[in-house]
Design a protein around this motif. Structure first.
Motif, mmCIF file in Angstrom:
data_model
loop_
_atom_site.group_PDB
_atom_site.id
_atom_site.type_symbol
_atom_site.label_atom_id
_atom_site.label_comp_id
_atom_site.label_asym_id
_atom_site.label_seq_id
_atom_site.Cartn_x
_atom_site.Cartn_y
_atom_site.Cartn_z
ATOM 1 N N ARG A 1 23.451 39.789 48.636
ATOM 2 C CA ARG A 1 22.327 39.735 49.584
ATOM 3 C C ARG A 1 21.842 41.132 49.951
ATOM 4 O O ARG A 1 20.628 41.372 50.077
ATOM 5 N N LEU A 2 22.766 42.064 50.133
ATOM 6 C CA LEU A 2 22.377 43.407 50.544
ATOM 7 C C LEU A 2 21.677 44.175 49.425
ATOM 8 O O LEU A 2 20.717 44.909 49.670
ATOM 9 N N ILE A 3 22.142 44.012 48.196
ATOM 10 C CA ILE A 3 21.498 44.712 47.082
ATOM 11 C C ILE A 3 20.185 44.041 46.706
ATOM 12 O O ILE A 3 19.256 44.684 46.223
ATOM 13 N N GLY A 4 20.116 42.732 46.926
ATOM 14 C CA GLY A 4 18.868 42.018 46.654
ATOM 15 C C GLY A 4 18.783 41.457 45.254
ATOM 16 O O GLY A 4 17.679 41.206 44.751
ATOM 17 N N THR A 5 19.929 41.248 44.603
ATOM 18 C CA THR A 5 19.932 40.695 43.256
ATOM 19 C C THR A 5 21.263 40.010 42.994
ATOM 20 O O THR A 5 22.233 40.205 43.738
ATOM 21 N N HIS A 6 21.306 39.226 41.928
ATOM 22 C CA HIS A 6 22.543 38.548 41.548
ATOM 23 C C HIS A 6 23.584 39.577 41.108
ATOM 24 O O HIS A 6 23.269 40.536 40.391
ATOM 25 N N VAL A 7 24.826 39.390 41.546
ATOM 26 C CA VAL A 7 25.920 40.258 41.133
ATOM 27 C C VAL A 7 27.081 39.405 40.660
ATOM 28 O O VAL A 7 27.136 38.198 40.926
ATOM 29 N N GLN A 8 28.023 40.035 39.974
ATOM 30 C CA GLN A 8 29.177 39.316 39.439
ATOM 31 C C GLN A 8 30.435 40.126 39.652
ATOM 32 O O GLN A 8 30.501 41.292 39.262
ATOM 33 N N ARG A 9 31.427 39.529 40.261
ATOM 34 C CA ARG A 9 32.708 40.186 40.452
ATOM 35 C C ARG A 9 33.502 40.149 39.160
ATOM 36 O O ARG A 9 33.770 39.076 38.614
ATOM 37 N N LEU A 10 33.890 41.325 38.675
ATOM 38 C CA LEU A 10 34.651 41.420 37.434
ATOM 39 C C LEU A 10 36.137 41.636 37.671
ATOM 40 O O LEU A 10 36.955 41.260 36.834
ATOM 41 N N ALA A 11 36.488 42.255 38.769
ATOM 42 C CA ALA A 11 37.895 42.548 39.053
ATOM 43 C C ALA A 11 38.084 42.701 40.547
ATOM 44 O O ALA A 11 37.158 43.093 41.270
ATOM 45 N N THR A 12 39.295 42.368 41.019
ATOM 46 C CA THR A 12 39.617 42.526 42.438
ATOM 47 C C THR A 12 41.029 43.057 42.589
ATOM 48 O O THR A 12 41.929 42.741 41.790
ATOM 49 N N ILE A 13 41.218 43.869 43.622
ATOM 50 C CA ILE A 13 42.549 44.393 43.941
ATOM 51 C C ILE A 13 43.488 43.246 44.316
ATOM 52 O O ILE A 13 44.676 43.266 43.999
ATOM 53 N N ALA A 14 42.940 42.228 44.963
ATOM 54 C CA ALA A 14 43.745 41.095 45.407
ATOM 55 C C ALA A 14 44.418 40.376 44.252
ATOM 56 O O ALA A 14 45.474 39.765 44.416
ATOM 57 N N HIS A 15 43.818 40.437 43.067
ATOM 58 C CA HIS A 15 44.383 39.751 41.909
ATOM 59 C C HIS A 15 45.092 40.715 40.959
ATOM 60 O O HIS A 15 45.269 40.429 39.775
ATOM 61 N N GLY A 16 45.441 41.893 41.477
ATOM 62 C CA GLY A 16 46.258 42.810 40.701
ATOM 63 C C GLY A 16 45.513 43.905 39.975
ATOM 64 O O GLY A 16 46.142 44.739 39.312
#
Length: 268
Positions: A220-235
């Motif tokens: 919402r803040l960037i104003g376009t679709h984004v995709q999470r590729l990696a997270t610290i929570a999952h290692g």
């Protein structure tokens, strides 16, 4: 150079490197031992102040078997590091001679250094929500938690314009100010926002809804679709969010055959 202070009594010992090494090691070991001892004493002082709430140097010394002067040395160091605060002792009786007695209390920064169980409480709370309201309840909770973060970051993006990459860079600065250690960059397939720290990583490992809510905020803040590729929570080492559709900066193609291009001019 006078070596008598180092214990060199004969000229033959001048080339004896072992003598010098032993002397240095002895001194270094003494310093390390003293430093470790000081650290342990300060830890004990901090623990006592945490348990008692406040105490004078004399009270701390009595508990630790040290003189008030020795305790004051540690308290002075802790004062310099903003780990304790000094307050005058309130005494309803007549004031005696000498300096007024001071009591010492831990600062908020010092209290933060003690173990906390916020992650455990947060995880237990989310488990209870999941049991009572199902996964939808956890999702609603996660969305509500990022509202304030989104408002603060949106205010920081007011002058970023509509360009997604400019907004991503401004968002990275805002997230860094929030403790996420973020940066944005342009890559071959678009752009990416990287967060090198996650304040809720331990909880998000069990409840990915927290990551999903944060990803929606980024979108919402960037104003376009984004995709999470990696997270610290999952290692993963970094939380990485891909921002597709951002053109990669290109340089003009080089002239053919190494010839310089020329601008044609027409005579009027």
């Amino acid at each position: 150079m006078d070596h008598r202070g180092a214990g060199l009594r004969a000229s033959a010992e001048i080339r004896n490197v072992g003598v010098v090494k032993n002397e240095v090691l002895i001194r270094t070991g003494a310093v390390a031992s003293a430093t470790a001892s000081d650290g342990r004493t300060r830890d004990r002082v901090a623990q006592l102040l945490l348990e008692r709430g406040s105490a004078t140097a004399a009270e701390l010394g009595a508990c630790l078997g040290l003189s008030p002067a020795a305790i004051r040395k540690h308290l002075d160091a802790m004062l310099a590091e903003s780990l304790v605060e000094a307050r005058e002792v309130r005494n309803s009786g007549p004031r005696g001679r000498g300096r007024p007695a001071k009591t010492f209390v831990l600062t908020a920064a010092a209290r933060e250094s003690f173990p906390h169980f916020y992650d455990g409480i947060a995880t237990a709370a989310l488990r209870w929500i999941a049991q009572q309201h199902g996964p939808e309840g956890v999702t609603a909770f996660a969305s509500a938690q990022v509202v304030a973060l989104e408002e603060r970051c949106r205010a920081a993006l007011e002058e970023a314009g509509d360009d997604p990459m400019a907004r991503a860079e401004a968002l990275a600065e805002a997230l860094t100010a929030e403790g996420y250690a973020a940066n944005a960059s342009t890559i071959a397939t678009g752009g990416q926002l990287c967060q090198h720290h996650c304040p809720v990583a331990h909880v998000a490992a069990e409840f990915p809804q927290l990551c999903d809510a944060e990803t929606e905020v980024i979108s919402r803040l960037i104003g376009t679709h984004v995709q999470r590729l990696a997270t610290i929570a999952h290692g993963d080492g970094v939380c990485t969010t891909h921002i597709p559709g951002i053109p990669r900066p290109t340089s003009p193609p080089p002239p053919k055959n190494g010839m310089k291009t020329a601008t044609l001019r027409t005579n009027k």
